[in-house]
Motif scaffolding. Structure first.
Motif, PDB file in Angstrom:
ATOM      1  N   SER A  86      -4.010  30.205  14.295  1.00 46.36           N
ATOM      2  CA  SER A  86      -3.005  29.409  14.994  1.00 46.36           C
ATOM      3  C   SER A  86      -3.660  28.410  15.937  1.00 46.36           C
ATOM      4  O   SER A  86      -3.156  27.290  16.118  1.00 46.36           O
ATOM      5  N   ALA A  87      -4.810  28.770  16.532  1.00 49.94           N
ATOM      6  CA  ALA A  87      -5.515  27.836  17.406  1.00 49.94           C
ATOM      7  C   ALA A  87      -5.973  26.622  16.617  1.00 49.94           C
ATOM      8  O   ALA A  87      -5.849  25.472  17.081  1.00 49.94           O
ATOM      9  N   TRP A  88      -6.498  26.838  15.422  1.00 50.25           N
ATOM     10  CA  TRP A  88      -6.960  25.718  14.599  1.00 50.25           C
ATOM     11  C   TRP A  88      -5.807  24.802  14.235  1.00 50.25           C
ATOM     12  O   TRP A  88      -5.906  23.577  14.365  1.00 50.25           O
ATOM     13  N   LEU A  89      -4.691  25.373  13.786  1.00 53.11           N
ATOM     14  CA  LEU A  89      -3.559  24.554  13.365  1.00 53.11           C
ATOM     15  C   LEU A  89      -2.987  23.767  14.529  1.00 53.11           C
ATOM     16  O   LEU A  89      -2.734  22.555  14.422  1.00 53.11           O
ATOM     17  N   LEU A  90      -2.787  24.421  15.669  1.00 49.59           N
ATOM     18  CA  LEU A  90      -2.212  23.720  16.816  1.00 49.59           C
ATOM     19  C   LEU A  90      -3.165  22.674  17.369  1.00 49.59           C
ATOM     20  O   LEU A  90      -2.732  21.631  17.867  1.00 49.59           O
ATOM     21  N   GLY A  91      -4.469  22.927  17.255  1.00 46.36           N
ATOM     22  CA  GLY A  91      -5.437  21.925  17.674  1.00 46.36           C
ATOM     23  C   GLY A  91      -5.356  20.672  16.822  1.00 46.36           C
ATOM     24  O   GLY A  91      -5.408  19.547  17.326  1.00 46.36           O
ATOM     25  N   VAL A  92      -5.210  20.854  15.515  1.00 48.08           N
ATOM     26  CA  VAL A  92      -5.077  19.712  14.610  1.00 48.08           C
ATOM     27  C   VAL A  92      -3.788  18.938  14.918  1.00 48.08           C
ATOM     28  O   VAL A  92      -3.787  17.709  14.990  1.00 48.08           O
ATOM     29  N   LEU A  93      -2.685  19.670  15.105  1.00 50.87           N
ATOM     30  CA  LEU A  93      -1.406  19.008  15.391  1.00 50.87           C
ATOM     31  C   LEU A  93      -1.458  18.254  16.716  1.00 50.87           C
ATOM     32  O   LEU A  93      -0.956  17.126  16.812  1.00 50.87           O
ATOM     33  N   ALA A  94      -2.050  18.863  17.737  1.00 48.31           N
ATOM     34  CA  ALA A  94      -2.136  18.197  19.038  1.00 48.31           C
ATOM     35  C   ALA A  94      -2.994  16.944  18.962  1.00 48.31           C
ATOM     36  O   ALA A  94      -2.655  15.902  19.545  1.00 48.31           O
ATOM     37  N   SER A  95      -4.096  17.015  18.232  1.00 47.53           N
ATOM     38  CA  SER A  95      -4.975  15.850  18.094  1.00 47.53           C
ATOM     39  C   SER A  95      -4.279  14.734  17.326  1.00 47.53           C
ATOM     40  O   SER A  95      -4.361  13.555  17.704  1.00 47.53           O
ATOM     41  N   ALA A  96      -3.597  15.097  16.238  1.00 52.78           N
ATOM     42  CA  ALA A  96      -2.879  14.091  15.451  1.00 52.78           C
ATOM     43  C   ALA A  96      -1.774  13.449  16.273  1.00 52.78           C
ATOM     44  O   ALA A  96      -1.547  12.228  16.215  1.00 52.78           O
ATOM     45  N   SER A  97      -1.072  14.254  17.068  1.00 51.63           N
ATOM     46  CA  SER A  97      -0.011  13.730  17.925  1.00 51.63           C
ATOM     47  C   SER A  97      -0.573  12.759  18.956  1.00 51.63           C
ATOM     48  O   SER A  97       0.021  11.713  19.229  1.00 51.63           O
TER      49      SER A  97
END
Length: 401
Positions: free
Chosen positions: A376-387
């Motif tokens: 979940s840390a990896w996925l949320l990190g990707v989403l936050a960076s893309a946002s």
């Protein structure tokens, strides 16, 4: 990046099952309070996502020779709000085609708060609006966490708040716009609804109705919850009746005032919105907008992206129904989605108009709460960076791409 490590502060248990149709029913649960300490991981995670977005905006703006402060406080609708705060209602622009864009289209709570902030401190109206938006976004994240925590557990609530911050248009919550303020009032209003705090729910619904036209969705949630309660319990306590009566006061007062001021009566506000090109047409204009994209290969890719985006929104809503979310939440989300997708107007704003529909993220948040921390840390990190990158690109451009 933020949700999973911070969730170590919570229990390592699977989220509980769905809540009852309205909310909690046992006396112990009714004594719970949404403490700041319990919400702290969610607030820190959300603040981290927003800080990343602001950092990306600052770096991109510096490279483009623009001011991030100006982009956050003096772009698009934020200018209209500050004009209302500084000059009051009555200011308008007449376009070459003869249509009139009046500031009566903008509901008054944010301008009132901007004026109050400027009166009690050294801030300009625009900077006061920025402060209101930033504080309101934290309040919104807290309220969103409270809803997720109450329904599906603390870890799900943390993930829900961070997911909301990492939406592609999450940068709007850092602008001098009304979305953060409205979402805060809506989230806490829905929390009050599922907890059966009727008077609080009615007051928050009334304030939401003074913030954006979509405040009707919060009013509907209060009314539906009250009706279900009366049917189930065969009684109507005075607090419930008072909450039901309070809920529509804000929106009704402003709409009636606009009608009186314009001479349009009950439909005066609709006339004002019509001048802006806004109105409910069942999605016909949006469908034509999408269809027009397929006139070129590049446009076809954009059209396919729009169709996929709409399908994703519908799928998430169906997933919420299957998840057995409380009916008031489904009513609120459904109205927000329908009005966002089925109204005419500036189609680039539709993702922003969906920002308050945070219950759409509940199925994802519950799934993430069951994952290992690293996943979940990896996925949320990707989403936050893309946002963060998308927000910087959007605000440094001419409008929503």
């Amino acid at each position: 990046m933020w949700c999973a490590p911070l969730a170590r502060w919570g229990r390592r248990t699977d989220p509980p099952g769905p809540a009852p149709i309205i909310g909690a029913v046992n006396d112990v649960d009714l004594q719970e309070r949404p403490s700041p300490r319990r919400a702290l991981p969610a607030l820190l995670g959300y603040a981290g996502v927003r800080a990343l977005g602001l950092l990306a905006l600052a770096l991109w703006s510096a490279a483009a020779g623009k001011s991030p402060h100006t982009l956050l406080t003096a772009r698009w609708d934020s200018l209209w709000y500050t004009r209302v705060a500084g000059q009051g209602y009555g200011w308008s622009v007449t376009l070459p085609d003869g249509s009139v864009h009046s500031n009566l289209a903008f509901f008054p709570l944010l301008p009132w708060l901007e004026r109050l902030g400027a009166a009690i401190g050294p801030l300009s109206y625009a900077d006061a609006g920025l402060v209101v938006s930033w504080l309101a976004s934290l309040a919104a994240a807290w309220g969103i966490f409270a809803v997720g925590d109450h329904l599906y557990g603390r870890r799900a609530g943390i993930c829900l708040a961070v997911l909301w911050g990492a939406l592609p248009v999450g940068i709007v919550a850092s602008m001098a716009y009304s979305e953060a303020l409205f979402t805060a009032l809506a989230a806490w209003g829905l929390y009050a609804v599922v907890r059966r705090h009727w008077v609080v729910a009615g007051l928050l619904a009334s304030l939401a109705g003074l913030t954006r036209p979509i405040g009707a969705a919060v009013v509907a949630a209060v009314w539906v919850a009250a009706a279900l309660w009366i049917v189930r319990e065969h009684r109507a306590p005075w607090r419930l009746v008072l909450g039901v009566l309070l809920a529509p006061v804000g929106a009704a007062a402003y709409v009636l005032w606009v009608g009186h001021r314009t001479g349009g009566g009950l439909f005066g506000y609709l006339d004002v919105q019509g001048q802006w090109g806004n109105g409910f047409d069942g999605g016909a204009a949006f469908a034509r907008f999408v269809a027009d994209k397929f006139t070129s290969p590049l446009g076809a890719l954009a059209g396919i992206g729009l169709i996929v985006g709409v399908a994703l929104v519908i799928w998430l809503y169906v997933a919420g129904v299957r998840q057995r979310q409380p009916v008031p939440l489904l009513v609120y989300t459904g109205i927000v989605v329908v009005l966002a997708l089925c109204a005419a107007g500036y189609f680039g704003s539709k993702p922003r108009l969906l920002l308050p529909a945070f219950p759409l993220l509940l199925p994802i948040a519950v799934a993430l709460a069951r994952w290992r921390f690293s996943r979940s840390a990896w996925l949320l990190g990707v989403l936050a960076s893309a946002s963060a990158v998308y927000g910087a690109f959007w605000l440094n451009g001419s409008g929503p791409p």
